[in-house]
Design a protein around this motif. Sequence first.
Motif, short mmCIF file in Angstrom:
data_model
loop_
_atom_site.label_atom_id
_atom_site.label_comp_id
_atom_site.label_asym_id
_atom_site.label_seq_id
_atom_site.Cartn_x
_atom_site.Cartn_y
_atom_site.Cartn_z
N LEU A 225 38.47 52.89 36.44
CA LEU A 225 38.76 52.93 34.85
C LEU A 225 38.40 51.66 34.32
O LEU A 225 39.17 50.62 34.67
CB LEU A 225 40.04 53.61 34.67
CG LEU A 225 40.27 53.89 33.14
CD1 LEU A 225 39.44 54.60 32.42
CD2 LEU A 225 41.79 54.14 32.97
N ASP A 226 37.68 51.39 33.54
CA ASP A 226 37.39 49.92 32.56
C ASP A 226 36.96 49.00 33.50
O ASP A 226 37.80 47.84 33.39
CB ASP A 226 38.47 49.97 31.71
CG ASP A 226 38.57 50.73 30.73
OD1 ASP A 226 37.66 51.69 30.26
OD2 ASP A 226 39.56 51.37 30.13
N ALA B 175 40.84 61.49 39.24
CA ALA B 175 39.69 60.98 38.61
C ALA B 175 40.05 60.35 36.98
O ALA B 175 41.24 60.57 36.71
CB ALA B 175 39.07 62.31 38.23
N ALA B 176 39.05 59.57 36.76
CA ALA B 176 39.31 58.77 35.47
C ALA B 176 38.63 59.51 34.34
O ALA B 176 37.48 60.06 34.53
CB ALA B 176 38.73 57.39 35.52
N HIS B 177 39.31 59.88 33.16
CA HIS B 177 38.52 60.48 32.00
C HIS B 177 39.09 60.01 30.68
O HIS B 177 40.38 59.92 30.48
CB HIS B 177 38.82 62.04 31.99
CG HIS B 177 38.40 62.78 31.14
ND1 HIS B 177 37.05 63.09 30.84
CD2 HIS B 177 38.96 63.56 30.09
CE1 HIS B 177 36.99 63.85 29.89
NE2 HIS B 177 38.18 63.88 29.25
N ASN C 202 34.18 67.34 29.85
CA ASN C 202 35.41 67.21 29.00
C ASN C 202 36.74 67.82 29.77
O ASN C 202 37.84 68.22 29.52
CB ASN C 202 35.37 68.12 27.77
CG ASN C 202 34.45 67.55 26.68
OD1 ASN C 202 34.36 66.09 26.73
ND2 ASN C 202 33.62 68.23 25.90
N ASN C 203 36.22 67.86 31.29
CA ASN C 203 37.27 68.45 32.16
C ASN C 203 37.61 67.85 33.53
O ASN C 203 36.84 66.90 33.67
CB ASN C 203 36.70 70.09 32.55
CG ASN C 203 36.68 70.82 31.44
OD1 ASN C 203 37.67 71.20 30.66
ND2 ASN C 203 35.41 71.53 31.31
N ILE C 204 38.80 68.09 33.89
CA ILE C 204 38.90 67.57 35.30
C ILE C 204 39.13 68.85 36.15
O ILE C 204 39.68 69.70 35.93
CB ILE C 204 40.22 67.01 35.44
CG1 ILE C 204 40.58 66.00 34.32
CG2 ILE C 204 40.66 66.44 36.59
CD1 ILE C 204 39.55 64.75 34.52
N CYS D 131 49.16 62.18 34.33
CA CYS D 131 48.02 61.16 34.08
C CYS D 131 48.58 59.94 33.70
O CYS D 131 49.87 59.78 33.47
CB CYS D 131 47.23 61.65 33.05
SG CYS D 131 48.07 61.76 31.34
N TYR D 132 47.72 58.87 33.87
CA TYR D 132 48.39 57.26 33.64
C TYR D 132 47.63 56.82 32.60
O TYR D 132 46.37 56.92 32.51
CB TYR D 132 48.12 56.44 34.85
CG TYR D 132 48.47 55.26 34.67
CD1 TYR D 132 49.73 54.53 34.67
CD2 TYR D 132 47.31 54.22 34.49
CE1 TYR D 132 50.10 53.17 34.35
CE2 TYR D 132 47.90 52.94 34.45
CZ TYR D 132 48.96 52.37 34.23
OH TYR D 132 49.38 51.23 34.08
#
Length: 596
Positions: free
Chosen positions: A384-385, A429-431, A480-482, A452-453
Amino acid sequence: MSAQTPVFQEMRRGRKLCDAVLSVAGVQFPVHKIVLCGCSSYFRALFTHWSSPDCEAFEIPHLSAHIMEILLDYVYTGEVSVTMENLQELFITADRFNVSGFTQACCRAMEEQLAPINAIGVWWFSNTYYYPELRSQVFDYILQHFEEVIARCEEDFLQLSVEDLVKIVGEDRLNVRQESTVFEAVLSWIRHDLRERERHLPELLSKVRCQQKVLIVANIRYYRKIAMIRLARITPEYFNQSVRCCEMVMQNRDCRTLIRTAMKLMPNVRMQGFNASLFPEPLARPRLPRAILVATGGWSGRDIVNRVESFDNRANCWMGVANDDETPRAYHGTVFLNGSLYVIGGCDDLAEVRTVHRYDLVQRTWQEVGPMRSKRCYVSVALLDGLIYAMGGSDGLRRLETAERYAPDSNQWTMVAPMNEMRSDASSAAHSGKVYICGGFNGEVCLSTAECYNPQTNQWTLIAEMSCRRSGLSAIAYGNNIYAVGGFTGLSRLNSVEAYSPETNTWRPMPSMMTARSNFGIQVLEERLYVVGGYDGSTTTSSVEFLDFNIGVWSQAQHMGIPRSGLSCSLVFDLPNMADYAAAFPSLPQGNDMER
């Protein structure tokens, strides 16, 4: 002091100490001769050789005042404002006045503004004024974004010369999901000027090149066909409905020969385990993929392995990667970042580990980087990022709720807030700026919970629970899903799949896999969700299957070279040496190509 300072720009604006005036389209530009001489051979010659020392007024023809203002701003500040509207005139001006660094600044600005709608125009322009580096970069952009280019830039595409069209559609690196896209594009180009272009159709389907190799005693020439359109890789349905029904194609004798050859090859291309030895036949040769799925490590039989395999979905083929990691490991995580594959945690033949190895996919070398704070077997990882997150797992003594993240720039891991639950054998997973983690095992039971974090608040939040307990599952973000796939309930392996919507905080069922499995690899590649290997409840498997998101159906893909579970899969993309990880293309004789 450099001329590119605010002081000199202010003096020019205030007309202070200026010793020359440039007259451009009726507009006067006071300048300093010494400043322009320092960065342009044109102005140096103008002020010292083409005029007398006391001359102060200079007429600059064939140039707009607006472009001269931009040029002078660059000379005095080092900054240039390039837009699609002024691009062509700026490049011509850069070429004419030979201002140091101006061409490079224009090229950089142009690269940043490349888009499907302007790519072909920029490609033509960079060739006309001979900027080979820019031309090469723009050509690569056209290859990578071909479908968008022909959709958004149709008028320019239809104006391509046959030579330029051959260069594009003949490239192995051309990025298309379906070969029928290339066929339709070529037909559109021909129909745009049917009388003149119809004669080029056989050449655009298959081209003959002569490669010459000079030996001591004789000249030997090698002839090979280069397929423009890979006819044997078009789907049978489209081939029968569109290619064989195309009057233009079927009326041409040379094209009919190619059609017959393609029809003979098509059944073999679609066979499970298609033989790569057929790739020399140009009509069956796959395009180089833009992205490759890479599988690392895992259990195979009774042993932990260090084997690395790459999957080319365009060829439906697995390839062994020569540079395996020195350390066999399983139940680890992998992340692709900045051209490298990071292999994180897991266990080796002896114990749980906290080591992290980085594989440079271009240099093909391994390096050990900063270790995690904790040993983490059955670890969950996410990117992530530009930061790598490692969460949960087992350190050999207990299941972990802790989490940490790695910054490649500092080569350091730092702890972040712990999760709400201990989780090993979970998946993440990152979203949309957050990290999601699902299921796992807390040391007593398999979990159906998920959380989620948020890195902005450094907090974990529980979200809606999955429909069933899942340990050894795989999770991935797409659209748009996990998606939570497969796993182990504590009693049996699962083939079920469910999708989580962050917008509604709800889970919904998805089509089930063909094979129940846990501890497998997962990735999304070209609108297909691939699941790789794992344990099916009785044996470790090498099977691979994929869900086509467009039709909602699971299908078999080519098996891996060896069965394994506890492996990890990553997607690698846009590598300059992608051919090293794609289906093996046979080497060809070296020498200069001479087209005939």
